[in-house]
Design a protein around this motif. Structure first.
Motif, mmCIF file in Angstrom:
data_model
loop_
_atom_site.group_PDB
_atom_site.id
_atom_site.type_symbol
_atom_site.label_atom_id
_atom_site.label_comp_id
_atom_site.label_asym_id
_atom_site.label_seq_id
_atom_site.Cartn_x
_atom_site.Cartn_y
_atom_site.Cartn_z
ATOM 1 N N ARG A 165 -2.643 1.714 8.544
ATOM 2 C CA ARG A 165 -1.583 0.441 8.895
ATOM 3 C C ARG A 165 -1.130 0.038 7.703
ATOM 4 O O ARG A 165 0.329 -0.490 8.299
ATOM 5 C CB ARG A 165 -2.272 0.294 10.082
ATOM 6 C CG ARG A 165 -1.742 -0.935 11.478
ATOM 7 C CD ARG A 165 -2.402 -1.135 12.467
ATOM 8 N NE ARG A 165 -4.149 -0.779 12.635
ATOM 9 C CZ ARG A 165 -4.766 -1.497 12.731
ATOM 10 N NH1 ARG A 165 -5.046 -3.124 12.596
ATOM 11 N NH2 ARG A 165 -6.455 -1.248 12.379
ATOM 12 N N THR A 166 -2.054 -0.860 7.306
ATOM 13 C CA THR A 166 -0.865 -1.559 7.057
ATOM 14 C C THR A 166 0.554 -0.798 5.850
ATOM 15 O O THR A 166 1.701 -1.558 5.938
ATOM 16 C CB THR A 166 -2.172 -2.656 5.709
ATOM 17 O OG1 THR A 166 -2.913 -3.548 5.932
ATOM 18 C CG2 THR A 166 -1.211 -3.336 5.077
ATOM 19 N N PHE A 167 -0.542 0.446 5.660
ATOM 20 C CA PHE A 167 0.707 0.408 5.023
ATOM 21 C C PHE A 167 2.580 1.000 5.097
ATOM 22 O O PHE A 167 3.094 1.146 4.943
ATOM 23 C CB PHE A 167 0.793 2.122 4.528
ATOM 24 C CG PHE A 167 1.561 3.712 3.203
ATOM 25 C CD1 PHE A 167 1.562 2.899 1.952
ATOM 26 C CD2 PHE A 167 2.449 4.335 4.470
ATOM 27 C CE1 PHE A 167 2.576 3.845 1.706
ATOM 28 C CE2 PHE A 167 3.274 5.018 3.807
ATOM 29 C CZ PHE A 167 3.323 4.491 1.986
ATOM 30 N N HIS A 168 2.044 1.452 6.268
ATOM 31 C CA HIS A 168 3.211 1.891 7.346
ATOM 32 C C HIS A 168 3.878 0.751 8.010
ATOM 33 O O HIS A 168 5.002 1.062 8.336
ATOM 34 C CB HIS A 168 2.887 2.821 9.159
ATOM 35 C CG HIS A 168 2.798 3.970 8.390
ATOM 36 N ND1 HIS A 168 3.792 5.138 8.363
ATOM 37 C CD2 HIS A 168 1.666 5.047 8.081
ATOM 38 C CE1 HIS A 168 3.402 6.074 7.558
ATOM 39 N NE2 HIS A 168 2.168 6.502 7.734
ATOM 40 N N GLN A 169 3.222 -0.429 8.322
ATOM 41 C CA GLN A 169 4.116 -1.844 8.640
ATOM 42 C C GLN A 169 4.942 -2.194 7.395
ATOM 43 O O GLN A 169 5.798 -2.552 6.984
ATOM 44 C CB GLN A 169 3.054 -2.999 8.065
ATOM 45 C CG GLN A 169 2.174 -2.315 9.952
ATOM 46 C CD GLN A 169 1.136 -3.774 10.274
ATOM 47 O OE1 GLN A 169 0.477 -4.220 9.152
ATOM 48 N NE2 GLN A 169 0.191 -4.219 11.024
ATOM 49 N N LEU A 170 4.240 -1.944 6.014
ATOM 50 C CA LEU A 170 5.280 -2.320 4.679
ATOM 51 C C LEU A 170 6.465 -1.385 4.775
ATOM 52 O O LEU A 170 7.068 -1.803 4.404
ATOM 53 C CB LEU A 170 4.062 -3.109 3.778
ATOM 54 C CG LEU A 170 3.233 -3.524 3.172
ATOM 55 C CD1 LEU A 170 2.170 -3.042 2.161
ATOM 56 C CD2 LEU A 170 3.901 -5.072 3.295
ATOM 57 N N MET A 171 6.162 -0.328 4.461
ATOM 58 C CA MET A 171 7.161 0.774 4.561
ATOM 59 C C MET A 171 8.783 0.244 5.851
ATOM 60 O O MET A 171 9.378 0.695 5.057
ATOM 61 C CB MET A 171 6.321 1.781 5.265
ATOM 62 C CG MET A 171 7.759 3.366 5.256
ATOM 63 S SD MET A 171 7.942 3.158 3.308
ATOM 64 C CE MET A 171 6.914 4.375 2.147
ATOM 65 N N GLU A 172 7.588 -0.008 7.033
ATOM 66 C CA GLU A 172 9.058 -0.473 7.974
ATOM 67 C C GLU A 172 9.796 -1.633 7.612
ATOM 68 O O GLU A 172 10.799 -1.396 7.550
ATOM 69 C CB GLU A 172 8.430 -0.679 8.984
ATOM 70 C CG GLU A 172 8.578 -0.854 10.487
ATOM 71 C CD GLU A 172 9.910 0.756 10.849
ATOM 72 O OE1 GLU A 172 9.898 1.457 10.637
ATOM 73 O OE2 GLU A 172 11.128 -0.299 11.444
ATOM 74 N N SER A 224 6.582 -5.990 -1.863
ATOM 75 C CA SER A 224 6.282 -5.002 -0.846
ATOM 76 C C SER A 224 4.227 -3.723 -1.463
ATOM 77 O O SER A 224 4.177 -2.808 -1.924
ATOM 78 C CB SER A 224 5.920 -3.425 -0.402
ATOM 79 O OG SER A 224 6.218 -3.216 0.610
ATOM 80 N N LEU A 225 3.145 -4.755 -1.752
ATOM 81 C CA LEU A 225 2.380 -4.609 -2.406
ATOM 82 C C LEU A 225 0.905 -4.270 -1.710
ATOM 83 O O LEU A 225 1.194 -5.358 -1.385
ATOM 84 C CB LEU A 225 1.929 -5.571 -3.430
ATOM 85 C CG LEU A 225 2.625 -5.521 -5.559
ATOM 86 C CD1 LEU A 225 2.510 -6.541 -5.593
ATOM 87 C CD2 LEU A 225 2.749 -4.329 -5.475
ATOM 88 N N LEU A 226 0.288 -3.116 -1.637
ATOM 89 C CA LEU A 226 -0.598 -2.951 -0.990
ATOM 90 C C LEU A 226 -1.609 -2.303 -1.425
ATOM 91 O O LEU A 226 -1.476 -1.431 -2.916
ATOM 92 C CB LEU A 226 -0.318 -1.295 0.226
ATOM 93 C CG LEU A 226 -1.682 -1.087 1.420
ATOM 94 C CD1 LEU A 226 -1.996 -1.832 2.054
ATOM 95 C CD2 LEU A 226 -1.065 -0.120 1.847
ATOM 96 N N SER A 227 -2.977 -3.029 -1.458
ATOM 97 C CA SER A 227 -4.402 -2.805 -2.754
ATOM 98 C C SER A 227 -5.211 -1.840 -1.428
ATOM 99 O O SER A 227 -5.333 -1.973 -0.787
ATOM 100 C CB SER A 227 -5.278 -4.205 -3.199
ATOM 101 O OG SER A 227 -6.796 -4.210 -3.534
#
Ligand SMILES: [Fe+2]
Length: 247
Positions: free
Chosen positions: A26-33, A7-10
């Protein structure tokens, strides 16, 4: 071999420009979920960690009262179980020694990475572990109020915390898992002793190891994941830390 985090976000896009902030969130919250944690990489020096964490919720002060905590080796703390030294930490959740709900999110970011081996934050998801319990075991862990104490290191700061909470608690916003290998007070023949042993084993088998580059930020759901730390030798390793309350 520990697994690599997936679960890596740039913070930057394919061109090396800052990713649009709304898309980033938005991507942060998708990955967190999906995963219960996010490691943010390619973070520029001027990234505002505090402002980002404010978007997650209200801050919970650290033990010392500092809202933005420092995690680095502290003088006179090498002989105790404590985040402020270079020793390993066993799997635990944060805040079982708070009388209020444990923090929902923990954010760590890297000011100075450790040179040489070690110093990874390790994480594992408890969702499947809880689901694998027998129904009567789950009910026991939900209905038994255990006593918890705080770590030796926190004792040395002058705090002697004692709380009573179940290991599992169903909350309208999700299930809360409280866990410690050393600060849960229980009898040796209690179910919790078997759970400690079994979950520690599963943590060893399943954890991901977060290796920090300078400026990387790690955020995880502290109600769902357990965390621990590998020992290291570089005393200049320095992380900063924010605890975010339940919404
Ligand atoms: Fe911790």
């Amino acid at each position: 071999m520990p697994r690599s985090p997936i679960s890596l976000l740039s913070r930057t896009d394919f061109n090396g420009d800052l990713l649009d902030e709304e898309l980033f969130l938005r991507t942060f919250h998708q990955l967190m979920e999906e995963h219960g944690y996010v490691q943010v990489c390619n973070v520029p020096n001027d990234f505002d960690y505090v402002r980002f964490c404010q978007s997650l919720g209200r801050f919970v002060p650290n033990y010392t009262g500092a809202v933005i905590g420092d995690v680095r080796p502290e003088p006179g703390m090498d002989d105790v179980y404590h985040a402020g030294n270079t020793r390993p930490l066993t799997p635990h959740s944060e805040g079982y020694d708070f009388s209020v709900l444990p923090p929902r999110y923990i954010a760590l970011w890297c000011v100075t990475p450790a040179q040489g081996p070690g110093g990874e934050t390790t994480l594992a998801d408890t969702t499947d572990w809880v689901a694998a319990l027998e129904e009567d075991e789950r009910a026991w862990l939900q209905n038994t109020e255990y006593e918890w104490k705080t770590t030796e290191g926190v004792n040395r700061l002058g705090l002697d915390l004692h709380t009573k909470h179940p290991i599992l608690e169903d909350h309208p916003n999700g299930r809360i898992v409280r866990f410690s290998c050393n600060n849960l007070i229980r009898d040796d023949d209690d179910l919790s002793a078997r759970v400690q042993e079994h979950w520690r084993h599963r943590f060893d088998e399943e954890h991901v190891a977060i290796h920090y580059q300078r400026n990387d930020m790690l955020v995880w759901d502290n109600w769902r994941l357990l965390h621990a730390r590998n020992a290291f030798s570089d005393r200049s390793r320095h992380l900063r830390r924010i605890q975010v309350a339940a919404a």
